[in-house]
Design an enzyme around this catalytic site. Structure first.
Site, PDB file in Angstrom:
ATOM      1  N   CYS A 143     162.036 -15.817  36.491  1.00 45.61           N
ATOM      2  CA  CYS A 143     162.523 -16.398  37.544  1.00 45.61           C
ATOM      3  C   CYS A 143     161.129 -15.948  38.591  1.00 45.61           C
ATOM      4  CB  CYS A 143     163.659 -16.111  38.129  1.00 45.61           C
ATOM      5  SG  CYS A 143     164.239 -16.832  39.816  1.00 45.61           S
ATOM      6  N   GLY A 229     159.870 -30.381  38.067  1.00 38.73           N
ATOM      7  CA  GLY A 229     159.974 -31.787  37.886  1.00 38.73           C
ATOM      8  C   GLY A 229     158.625 -32.435  37.204  1.00 38.73           C
TER       9      GLY A 229
END
Ligand SMILES: Cc1cc2nc3c(=O)[nH]c(=O)nc-3n(C[C@H](O)[C@H](O)[C@H](O)COP(=O)(O)O)c2cc1C
Length: 328
Positions: A143, A229
């Site tokens: 992360c 994305g």
């Protein structure tokens, strides 16, 4: 147009969508990615959850985390920039509130865990050991939105050590989720393999930034965040390719998957399964739509099993692969 059932090709011929990743067997290769599907409860009115190949809920940490200051998401030209910062209610609340619903939804549940250091990863894994119904653990060592969040995923030895530590306290399949924000993802993948990972999720978000030049300020409260994305699909494919060539460990591909062609690109490049992330924000049923169209794509590829298309890419100098060429 009505779709054929997910386990049939358009001509009605049965197709085997099940996939095996080390010790983990999934009913199909279409999973939803951590942090992009909540804890699935939010989706129950839109999605037949039991049809998913797997659900990876939002990463949990030992203690609750408030996450980063706003803004935490920014839409970009071809993707989404986020700096959520692992906002979650902590392990005990997850076990009490979220996990019972997840385990009831009928899809395999892969619990995503994180900690500030190896000790915390092991602590969470140890607490989850023996909780019935969990299919696997995904270690979020990648992360980019928490302080030192990627350290364990950028150093091959640290990666090996955290995977081995978790492995030592659990019988569950262990999946390491890798970051693209490294010089050599292959080296980190080898670390995960040496630590005993059953599978590798490739990739987490790519570090990025958005700027309001008029106010001369960064748009994200955390200044930098993770890009996801369609913008990152080429990076994710490159990472799957490099990891596939470095280790034999099965790969779950993720990054920018929107269409069935995207899914097939990941499978052919070497992923045994995929996760759908940002696409679910635009359409909560994105993963189900991909599942519905997978049999036709497998038929077009000339195979009746997902496994038969995995890693069949023809690289320069390779004339043939295990799969017969598709007839035009
Ligand atoms: C808003 C948001 C939150 C995310 N939170 C997590 C998380 O908690 N744990 C994790 O492993 N990945 C998290 N991710 C990364 C996704 O699981 C996925 O790896 C990444 O978005 C790339 O896939 P995509 O391009 O299909 O979204 C998050 C992504 C987004 C967009």
């Amino acid at each position: 147009m009505p779709q054929p059932p997910a386990d049939r090709q358009p001509d009605g011929v049965p197709v085997d969508l099940s996939v095996t990743l080390g010790r983990l067997r999934l009913p199909n290769p279409i999973l939803v990615a951590s942090g992009t599907f909540g804890y699935a409860r939010e989706m129950v009115d839109f999605v037949e959850l039991c049809r998913l190949g797997g659900v990876v809920p939002k990463t949990i940490t030992p203690q609750p985390r408030p996450g980063n200051v706003p803004w935490r998401t920014i839409e970009t030209a071809a993707g989404l920039l986020n700096s959520i910062g692992l906002d979650n209610d902590g392990l005990e609340a997850f076990l009490r509130v979220q996990l019972p619903f997840l385990l009831d939804c009928g899809a395999p549940v892969i619990v995503s865990i994180a900690g500030a250091d190896q000790r915390e990863f092991v602590q969470v894994a140890d607490r989850l050991e023996g909780v019935p119904g969990i299919a696997a653990l995904e270690l979020n060592i990648s992360c980019p939105n928490v302080s030192h969040g990627v350290d364990l995923g950028t150093d091959p030895e640290a990666c090996r050590s955290v995977v081995a530590g978790v492995r030592g306290v659990t019988d569950l399949p262990v999946i390491a989720k890798l970051t693209p924000n490294v010089t050599s993802i292959a080296a980190v993948a080898k670390g995960a393999r040496d630590g005993g990972a059953d599978a590798l999720t490739v990739i987490n978000t790519c570090q990025g930034m958005a700027v309001d030049w008029r106010r001369r300020r960064p748009l994200l409260g955390n200044v930098v965040g993770g890009l996801s994305g369609p913008a990152i699909k080429p990076i994710a494919l490159r990472c799957v390719h490099q990891v596939r060539r470095a280790v034999d460990t099965p790969i779950i591909g993720v990054g920018g998957i929107m269409t069935i062609d995207d899914v097939m690109e990941f499978l052919v490049t070497g992923a045994s399964a995929v996760q759908v992330g940002t696409a679910s924000f635009a359409d909560p049923r994105a993963a189900i739509g991909l599942l519905d169209t997978l049999p036709a794509a497998l038929a077009e590829a000339g195979v009746g099993r997902v496994a038969d298309v995995v890693g069949t890419i023809l690289l320069p100098g390779q004339a043939t692969c295990a799969v017969p060429p598709v007839q035009p």
